[in-house]
Design an enzyme around this catalytic site. Structure first.
Site, mmCIF file in Angstrom:
data_model
loop_
_atom_site.group_PDB
_atom_site.id
_atom_site.type_symbol
_atom_site.label_atom_id
_atom_site.label_comp_id
_atom_site.label_asym_id
_atom_site.label_seq_id
_atom_site.Cartn_x
_atom_site.Cartn_y
_atom_site.Cartn_z
ATOM 1 N N GLU A 180 -4.252 -2.461 -4.633
ATOM 2 C CA GLU A 180 -3.437 -2.704 -3.450
ATOM 3 C C GLU A 180 -4.221 -2.605 -2.145
ATOM 4 O O GLU A 180 -3.940 -3.338 -1.201
ATOM 5 C CB GLU A 180 -2.238 -1.751 -3.435
ATOM 6 C CG GLU A 180 -1.322 -1.881 -4.651
ATOM 7 C CD GLU A 180 -0.784 -3.299 -4.864
ATOM 8 O OE1 GLU A 180 -0.903 -4.149 -3.944
ATOM 9 O OE2 GLU A 180 -0.269 -3.568 -5.960
ATOM 10 N N GLU A 237 -0.800 -11.652 -2.982
ATOM 11 C CA GLU A 237 -0.611 -11.781 -4.432
ATOM 12 C C GLU A 237 -1.735 -12.588 -5.077
ATOM 13 O O GLU A 237 -2.147 -12.301 -6.205
ATOM 14 C CB GLU A 237 0.747 -12.418 -4.739
ATOM 15 C CG GLU A 237 1.947 -11.673 -4.177
ATOM 16 C CD GLU A 237 1.954 -10.190 -4.510
ATOM 17 O OE1 GLU A 237 1.571 -9.818 -5.637
ATOM 18 O OE2 GLU A 237 2.347 -9.387 -3.634
#
Length: 889
Positions: free
Chosen positions: A341, A319
């Site tokens: 991602e 994150e």
């Protein structure tokens, strides 16, 4: 193969581009009793010269509008233009505000909208969660989850990643509650009557709507400052601030590491990380306010397993990588989701390796991320990394192992090819050039081309723009005293070995050929651009050579019998590194399944690993044992013989590793012991000594739940399974009782993942009924289903029958929540079969009961099933069908 920006944009469904937001001011007043909120959103808009409409169209979902009006900025006096018509389109999730006169071109407008919304319970948009406070009282909190398309559930907006703006947030909340947003507080005012307070936050940087966030509830926290001066807080449930300490350490250290790596300091004044009681994904990278599922942030310092610590560390580092890659620089549209991602999946391992080098994260990457990518991408129902997306809703189907794991694997390959210096320089330049903006994949390729001088765009197009990956086969070999010359051929690899069409036969990739020998990884590298290539590798007399050294390239390799014979020396002496030893096995298993290698060869190769003690290699062995067991369980004769071999292999590992922790255990030793006891629960639960040891430890744990020596968290689920498999109603009730006694969600998951392993059909059904009873949070309710399905062939049938009978109830529970929940239910209840008949039955069910948002997952599940049916038939035609073969291994 490369696509131009205009080609990629063709067909996208976007809001009109001639009206654009530059700033939102959002005031929200949530009612945590009625589960509603009142909103006032004021938006500064710029209009283009070609505006020729009297309507403003925005995204909105599940909002009720009272009124809307605009003024023209700087007009004196400012005329107020009221919307005469407000029209909501539920299908396109938009709202249209119609005005009496045309919208003025080349102007700045201030649009103000009053509305109300719902604090839903579906973990999307602005939603509610329930929790129990330190006094045992059940309470409600509110938080947000806007990615991908749910900011529109909270405020009307241009909910597209390229429509960036500045956000000002004001929250009016009960005075006793905490509330925070992406930025620090600007002001804090107690309102008249003293019951509520108004919190206004500093303006955010310019950013996408999906990154806005706020949280309202009761929290404790721990905090620290990074070496570079950023204040980091971890918010925990009241009374549990000590559970945030580990994540805080990971966050402060990784934030500094990323500062140095990217050459750009973290751009916000603070970073908050918050544990949310009900959360659909693992975490969400909201800029400056990262939200997490509790088990992915909080660590009980006395109970947490090594597995959980590693999981928390990598979720945090994933994150925080997004704070740059995704937040500071954002993909223009969802077809480049992998830019977010895939890079974060690479970076989570890079940062975890910086923090904990003893964890061997890059070796674990090969048996984790890379293996997951190759499993999914060997299916015809896979998709390219850069997947065309026309309607934004389609993005929900590509938050999968392709975007994350194959994306991360491709980034790892680029780093291996460019070298770290050029790789890092290119990233830094990319960040500086595109900060606060939007990019497409070719922007990243350009940055790396400039830093390395290599044709990155040409090299990478075959990996990101086409589906699948190559099988490289050694078709010829010439061994000499000081070198070996290998002839290689490439083709598209499919998991079931389906014949390729004339067009498919021509598919090719630009493959970096990396090799290693006993001397280490070879510095010379060639690119295999055509269907065949030749590579010469220097080596010592009688030495071995391994293709795809370090597993840096997402591909399969088929070697010759001579190469395997030579490599077996490297396996036994362990001069062949762990990731490469593991890869030989995983490639062999995939080749057997595809009909490109004899099954007998795989079984014999497995037996050559009898002295293996590396956790990395055992990850591969464990996956193969599980895969073979799932398929052979449909054939009683093979199943009996295979189970005996698996039991022998696993008991051999038990002899090496033992049940008891050792004082010199490292992180990987603890993981290996946990995995070993997991294998005992699968293959040796009926062994008298294993069953007795598990029961003894279970009874000690029952007497004292804080007894971490008898039953460490790393082995808890597996011991529960062994006890359940050898027990009946009493053991079932004993294990289930721990769900209510456990102090946190990580502990409750041990029950959720094991209870279905009871051998009693009535209790398996009771487990499934419990899953949908409402006693288990929606975020976790599929775990018991998966436990029943994976417990046995009988459990598989029970889970499938249950899903069919209760499908409408399950659909109602999930409602409009994230599609990943339905995907998980489908895999948990309908996966695992190995027959074409069952695949046809399941396909017919979903045709009669369509789930459009899960269509790709259904296709992949069915393809896996048919591939396993083909694999079973292949095994049944081999020597594995005879008792004589098994007596020789």
């Amino acid at each position: 193969m490369a696509s131009s920006s205009s080609d990629k944009a063709a067909g996208r469904v976007l809001l009109p581009l001639n009206i654009n937001p530059t700033r939102y001011d959002i005031t929200l007043t949530p009612d945590l009793t009625a589960f509603t909120f009142a909103g006032i959103t004021t938006i500064e808009l710029t209009t283009a010269h070609d505006v020729s409409t009297s309507t403003i169209i925005m995204h909105a979902k599940e909002l009720c509008f009272a009124n809307a009006s605009y003024t023209v900025k700087d007009d004196q006096p400012a005329d107020v233009h009221e919307a005469e018509e407000i029209s909501v389109n539920m299908k396109s999730t938009t709202v249209s505000f119609g005005f009496a006169s045309p919208i003025p071109p080349n102007s700045t407008l201030i649009l103000t909208i009053h509305y109300t919304g719902f604090l839903n319970n579906q973990m999307a948009g602005f939603y509610r969660s329930s929790y129990t406070d330190i006094h045992g009282t059940k309470k409600t909190m509110a938080s947000t989850q806007f990615e991908s398309l749910d900011a529109r559930r909270c405020f009307p907006c241009w909910d597209e990643p390229a429509r960036k703006a500045v956000f000002g947030v004001t929250l009016i909340v009960p005075k006793e509650l905490d509330a925070f947003s992406n930025m620090p507080e600007l002001s804090h005012k107690t309102l008249e009557g003293g019951i509520k307070k108004e919190l206004t936050f500093l303006d955010t940087p310019i950013m996408s709507t999906y990154l806005l966030a706020f949280v309202i509830g009761e929290f404790d926290y721990v905090q620290a400052q990074t070496s570079h001066g950023v204040l980091v807080r971890v918010y925990t449930p009241p009374g549990k601030s000590d559970t945030g300490v580990f994540a805080l350490h990971c966050a402060t250290k990784s934030l500094d590491a990323y500062d140095d790596f990217f050459g750009i300091p973290y751009p916000l004044p603070k970073l908050d990380m918050v544990a949310i009681p009900e959360f659909a994904a693992g975490a969400m990278e909201n800029w400056g306010l990262v939200t997490y599922r509790e088990v992915d942030l909080l660590i009980d310092p006395t109970k947490a397993s090594s597995n959980q610590k590693q999981r928390v560390c990598t979720v945090v580092t994933h994150e925080l990588a997004h704070q740059w890659f995704g937040n500071l620089v954002t993909m223009t549209w969802w077809d480049d989701l992998w830019l977010n991602e895939g890079f974060a999946s690479w970076a989570e391992n890079w940062a975890a390796d910086v923090l904990y080098p003893q964890w061997s994260m890059w070796d674990q990457f090969t048996t984790g991320h890379l293996s997951a990518a190759l499993r999914l991408d060997a299916l015809k129902s896979s998709h390219p990394i850069q997947v065309p997306i026309h309607h934004a809703e389609e993005v929900e189907e590509v938050f999968d192992a392709i975007s994350y794991c194959k994306g991360g694997s491709v980034v790892k390959m680029i780093r291996a090819v460019l070298g770290m210096k050029a790789f890092q320089k290119g990233l830094g330049n990319y960040m500086k050039k595109h900060a606060y903006g939007n990019t497409e994949t070719f922007d990243l390729w350009k940055a790396w081309e400039d830093s390395s001088g290599l044709p990155v765009q040409e090299m990478m197009a075959s990996w990101t723009e086409q589906m699948g990956f190559p099988l490289v086969t050694v078709t010829d070999e010439k061994w000499e005293s000081d070198k070996v010359t290998l002839t290689l051929a490439q083709e598209w690899f499919l998991s079931d070995g389906s014949p390729l069409s004339a067009e498919d036969v021509e598919k090719k990739w630009c493959i970096p050929i990396l090799t290693c020998t006993e001397e280490g990884t070879q510095q010379d590298m060639i690119f295999m651009r055509e269907k065949t290539a030749t590579v010469t590798v220097p080596l010592a007399k009688g030495g071995w050579v391994k293709l795809n050294a370090g597993q840096d390239v997402p591909m399969r390799v088929k070697v010759t019998s001579t190469m395997i014979d030579r490599l077996s020396l490297g396996i036994q002496s362990k001069t062949l590194p762990p990731a490469d030893r593991a890869a030989l096995l995983s490639d062999a298993y995939a080749l057997v399944k595809a009909g490109k290698m004899q099954p007998e060869g795989l079984i014999k190769l497995l037996s050559s690993y009898k002295n293996e003690d590396s956790y990395i290699v055992w990850e591969s062995i464990s996956a193969i044992l599980g895969g073979l067991d799932a398929v052979m369980s449909d054939d009683p004769v093979m199943s009996k013989n295979f189970s005996a071999l698996a039991k022998k292999i696993v008991l051999g590992l038990l002899g090496q590793v033992g049940w008891e922790a050792k004082c010199d255990d490292g992180h990987l030793d603890v993981l290996l012991r946990g995995m070993m006891i997991g294998l005992l629960s699968s293959f040796c639960y009926d062994d008298e000594s294993v069953a007795a040891e598990a029961l003894k430890r279970f009874h000690a744990f029952q007497a004292d739940h804080s007894d971490m020596k008898s039953l460490p968290s790393d082995m808890r689920s597996s011991v529960f399974k062994i006890v359940l498999k050898n027990g009946g109603t009493k053991e079932f009730e004993d294990v289930k009782a721990y769900f209510d006694q456990a102090s946190d969600n990580a502990e409750r998951k041990h029950v959720l993942g094991s209870l279905g392993h009871t051998p009693v059909p009535k209790l398996k059904n009771a487990t499934l009924e419990w899953a949908i009873s409402g006693e288990i949070k929606l975020q976790d309710f599929f775990y018991p289903m998966g436990a029943v399905r994976s417990s046995s062939n009988e459990g598989r049938s029970i889970a499938w029958a249950f899903m069919q009978k209760n499908f409408n109830a399950i659909k109602t529970m999930i409602g409009n929540a994230n599609s990943s929940l339905m995907d998980a239910v489908i895999v948990s209840c309908a996966g695992g079969f190995c027959s074409n008949e069952m695949a046809d039955e399941i396909e017919a069910f979903f045709k009669a009961n369509p789930v459009p948002r899960s269509s790709r997952k259904i296709q992949q599940t069915l393809e896996n099933m048919r591939s396993n049916a083909k694999f079973l038939a292949l095994l049944q035609e081999s020597d594995l069908k005879s008792d004589e073969f098994w007596s020789t291994v």
